[in-house]
Design a protein around this motif. Structure first.
Motif, PDB file in Angstrom:
ATOM      1  N   LEU A 129       0.824  -1.209   0.000  1.00  8.05           N
ATOM      2  CA  LEU A 129       0.000   0.000   0.000  1.00  8.05           C
ATOM      3  C   LEU A 129       0.858   1.258   0.000  1.00  8.05           C
ATOM      4  O   LEU A 129       0.520   2.244  -0.685  1.00  8.05           O
ATOM      5  CB  LEU A 129      -0.931  -0.004   1.219  1.00  8.05           C
ATOM      6  N   ASP A 130       1.963   1.231   0.727  1.00  6.75           N
ATOM      7  CA  ASP A 130       2.837   2.404   0.755  1.00  6.75           C
ATOM      8  C   ASP A 130       3.433   2.693  -0.611  1.00  6.75           C
ATOM      9  O   ASP A 130       3.611   3.859  -0.991  1.00  6.75           O
ATOM     10  CB  ASP A 130       3.956   2.198   1.778  1.00  6.75           C
ATOM     11  N   ASP A 131       3.725   1.633  -1.397  1.00  3.14           N
ATOM     12  CA  ASP A 131       4.250   1.843  -2.743  1.00  3.14           C
ATOM     13  C   ASP A 131       3.195   2.451  -3.659  1.00  3.14           C
ATOM     14  O   ASP A 131       3.500   3.315  -4.492  1.00  3.14           O
ATOM     15  CB  ASP A 131       4.753   0.526  -3.328  1.00  3.14           C
ATOM     16  N   LEU A 132       1.957   2.033  -3.511  1.00  3.40           N
ATOM     17  CA  LEU A 132       0.892   2.600  -4.337  1.00  3.40           C
ATOM     18  C   LEU A 132       0.650   4.068  -4.036  1.00  3.40           C
ATOM     19  O   LEU A 132       0.249   4.838  -4.925  1.00  3.40           O
ATOM     20  CB  LEU A 132      -0.410   1.813  -4.130  1.00  3.40           C
ATOM     21  N   LEU A 133       0.904   4.461  -2.786  1.00  8.54           N
ATOM     22  CA  LEU A 133       0.623   5.838  -2.397  1.00  8.54           C
ATOM     23  C   LEU A 133       1.804   6.770  -2.606  1.00  8.54           C
ATOM     24  O   LEU A 133       1.608   7.943  -2.957  1.00  8.54           O
ATOM     25  CB  LEU A 133       0.192   5.882  -0.923  1.00  8.54           C
ATOM     26  N   SER A 134       3.008   6.275  -2.400  1.00  7.76           N
ATOM     27  CA  SER A 134       4.167   7.178  -2.421  1.00  7.76           C
ATOM     28  C   SER A 134       5.190   6.859  -3.497  1.00  7.76           C
ATOM     29  O   SER A 134       5.946   7.746  -3.898  1.00  7.76           O
ATOM     30  CB  SER A 134       4.860   7.156  -1.050  1.00  7.76           C
ATOM     31  N   ASN A 135       5.249   5.629  -3.971  1.00 12.15           N
ATOM     32  CA  ASN A 135       6.278   5.239  -4.936  1.00 12.15           C
ATOM     33  C   ASN A 135       5.636   4.893  -6.279  1.00 12.15           C
ATOM     34  O   ASN A 135       5.816   3.790  -6.815  1.00 12.15           O
ATOM     35  CB  ASN A 135       7.073   4.050  -4.388  1.00 12.15           C
ATOM     36  N   ARG A 136       4.895   5.849  -6.827  1.00 13.54           N
ATOM     37  CA  ARG A 136       4.157   5.569  -8.058  1.00 13.54           C
ATOM     38  C   ARG A 136       5.034   5.571  -9.298  1.00 13.54           C
ATOM     39  O   ARG A 136       4.689   4.931 -10.294  1.00 13.54           O
ATOM     40  CB  ARG A 136       3.041   6.604  -8.226  1.00 13.54           C
ATOM     41  N   GLU A 137       6.149   6.286  -9.264  1.00 12.86           N
ATOM     42  CA  GLU A 137       7.008   6.323 -10.447  1.00 12.86           C
ATOM     43  C   GLU A 137       7.536   4.935 -10.804  1.00 12.86           C
ATOM     44  O   GLU A 137       7.533   4.536 -11.976  1.00 12.86           O
ATOM     45  CB  GLU A 137       8.177   7.287 -10.199  1.00 12.86           C
ATOM     46  N   LYS A 138       7.943   4.230  -9.781  1.00  9.40           N
ATOM     47  CA  LYS A 138       8.442   2.870 -10.025  1.00  9.40           C
ATOM     48  C   LYS A 138       7.326   1.959 -10.528  1.00  9.40           C
ATOM     49  O   LYS A 138       7.531   1.136 -11.435  1.00  9.40           O
ATOM     50  CB  LYS A 138       9.048   2.325  -8.738  1.00  9.40           C
ATOM     51  N   LEU A 139       6.140   2.093  -9.975  1.00  7.82           N
ATOM     52  CA  LEU A 139       5.013   1.276 -10.428  1.00  7.82           C
ATOM     53  C   LEU A 139       4.605   1.632 -11.847  1.00  7.82           C
ATOM     54  O   LEU A 139       4.234   0.750 -12.635  1.00  7.82           O
ATOM     55  CB  LEU A 139       3.833   1.462  -9.473  1.00  7.82           C
ATOM     56  N   ASN A 140       4.679   2.915 -12.179  1.00  2.00           N
ATOM     57  CA  ASN A 140       4.334   3.314 -13.547  1.00  2.00           C
ATOM     58  C   ASN A 140       5.304   2.714 -14.561  1.00  2.00           C
ATOM     59  O   ASN A 140       4.897   2.260 -15.639  1.00  2.00           O
ATOM     60  CB  ASN A 140       4.344   4.835 -13.658  1.00  2.00           C
ATOM     61  N   GLN A 141       6.580   2.700 -14.212  1.00  3.91           N
ATOM     62  CA  GLN A 141       7.559   2.103 -15.120  1.00  3.91           C
ATOM     63  C   GLN A 141       7.338   0.596 -15.280  1.00  3.91           C
ATOM     64  O   GLN A 141       7.407   0.058 -16.392  1.00  3.91           O
ATOM     65  CB  GLN A 141       8.970   2.379 -14.603  1.00  3.91           C
ATOM     66  N   ARG A 160       3.507   6.111 -22.293  1.00  2.97           N
ATOM     67  CA  ARG A 160       3.637   6.145 -20.835  1.00  2.97           C
ATOM     68  C   ARG A 160       2.339   5.682 -20.198  1.00  2.97           C
ATOM     69  O   ARG A 160       1.274   5.704 -20.834  1.00  2.97           O
ATOM     70  CB  ARG A 160       4.006   7.543 -20.332  1.00  2.97           C
ATOM     71  N   VAL A 161       2.448   5.273 -18.924  1.00  5.85           N
ATOM     72  CA  VAL A 161       1.297   4.814 -18.146  1.00  5.85           C
ATOM     73  C   VAL A 161       1.338   5.539 -16.807  1.00  5.85           C
ATOM     74  O   VAL A 161       2.395   5.604 -16.161  1.00  5.85           O
ATOM     75  CB  VAL A 161       1.325   3.285 -17.942  1.00  5.85           C
ATOM     76  N   GLU A 162       0.217   6.067 -16.383  1.00  8.81           N
ATOM     77  CA  GLU A 162       0.126   6.807 -15.125  1.00  8.81           C
ATOM     78  C   GLU A 162      -1.024   6.247 -14.288  1.00  8.81           C
ATOM     79  O   GLU A 162      -2.124   6.024 -14.805  1.00  8.81           O
ATOM     80  CB  GLU A 162      -0.124   8.300 -15.366  1.00  8.81           C
TER      81      GLU A 162
END
Length: 353
Positions: A129-141, A160-162
């Protein structure tokens, strides 16, 4: 004859116009034309501008080469730390090979949409959950790589995907709010403690300077009075120096007695009887009673004869008229004249006369 030739010419012209109208095509700047001749893909892709195909033989299909913005519907999933969330995203892609986009996949838009949804659900299950809220750049890549891998074979490139929004349950929102509030409270307390520490150090330095110059304490006191009086208050709080109280306490202590020991009353001090002066009540001619203090160097003990040869009568202690604890009047506190005459030998002789 001439009429037949004119009619034939008109007919040929009409057929030519109809052929040109059926064969002529216009491809826009942002499009590319893919031609199928008798169902078979030709080698050339028609560029923008005017182009001609064989009517009833060739079939031209236009492909948009612009960047397409496609919203991904919100996907509900469970994160790796067992939190149910709803995540929606947006995908930006474009066609780089028009022939592949037409031949390799039936509908490349629908294919990219389904691939984006499945990749988004997979990313939700692999992330916290913390990655979804704060580390979105890595998830987008990571999401872009997951969608772009199969899309390259379709002639489509993912730009790109956001991730747009992450919806949390109300209970989780309240828990996160309490956590944030507790963290801010902790930081506030640490800051206050640090401020108190710094202030105490500065106050200690100021106290050291003021101890060297006693007048500085008086000036600081006057500044405090001015600051309080400027607010137009009816009550003025004036601090009283502790050093003055200590000075008064030392002044009240007798010589030789250590400071801090309470002063004993005069009645309890040793030698108070020897140094004291007894009070004797006498009756004047008008009948009023008067207490006269007679001081003697060395008064005799009770029961011993005085200089006149008569035994000294024991002294009676008279209560103080000004004592607030006794409600009796002065007349009631003093002994009567008859009792004084009986006690005094001179009074007895005068009564016999």
């Amino acid at each position: 004859m001439v009429e037949e030739l004119v009619t034939a010419g008109v007919a040929v012209a009409s057929v030519g116009v109809m052929y040109v109208a059926a064969a002529a095509r216009v491809v826009k700047q942002y499009e590319r034309g893919v031609v199928f001749r008798l169902g078979r893909l030709t080698s050339s892709v028609r560029g923008p501008g005017f182009t001609v195909i064989v009517p009833f033989v060739d079939k031209l299909r236009k492909v948009n080469m612009q960047i397409v913005t496609m919203p991904v519907p919100a996907q509900e999933g469970i994160t790796r730390d067992n939190v149910t969330v709803r995540v929606d995203a947006v995908v930006y892609f474009k066609v780089v090979d028009a022939a592949e986009a037409v031949v390799q996949v039936e509908d490349y838009r629908f294919a990219v949409s389904q691939m984006a949804q499945t990749s988004l659900r997979s990313i939700i299950g692999k992330s916290d959950l913390d990655d979804l809220l704060s580390n979105r750049e890595k998830l987008n890549q990571g999401l872009e790589l997951m969608i772009d891998s199969p899309a390259m074979g379709w002639g489509v490139q993912i730009d790109r995907v956001e991730i747009k929004d992450v919806s949390l349950p109300e209970t989780m929102k309240r828990s996160m709010a309490r956590q944030a509030e507790a963290d801010r409270e902790r930081r506030a307390r640490v800051i206050n403690a640090d401020a108190e520490l710094q202030a105490s150090k500065k106050l200690a330095e100021a106290a050291g300077v003021m101890s060297e110059q006693p007048a500085a304490l008086q000036l600081r006191l006057l500044q405090t009075v001015v600051a309080v009086a400027a607010e137009k208050n009816s009550t003025l709080v004036l601090p009283f120096p502790v050093e003055l109280l200590r000075f008064l306490e030392r002044a009240q202590q007798p010589a030789g007695q250590p400071v801090g020991q309470p002063v004993a009353p005069s009645a309890e001090r040793p030698g108070a009887t020897a140094a004291g002066s007894p009070e004797v009540a006498r009756v004047s001619d008008d009948g009023s009673q008067t207490a006269i203090a007679e001081r003697s160097g060395q008064p005799g003990q009770p029961g011993q004869p005085s200089q006149s040869g008569q035994p000294e009568q024991p002294q009676q202690s008279l209560p103080s008229p000004s004592s607030p604890s006794s409600p009796q009047s002065l007349q009631e506190q003093l002994p009567s004249a008859a009792s004084l005459l009986e006690l005094s030998p001179e009074g007895a002789n005068s009564r016999q006369d």
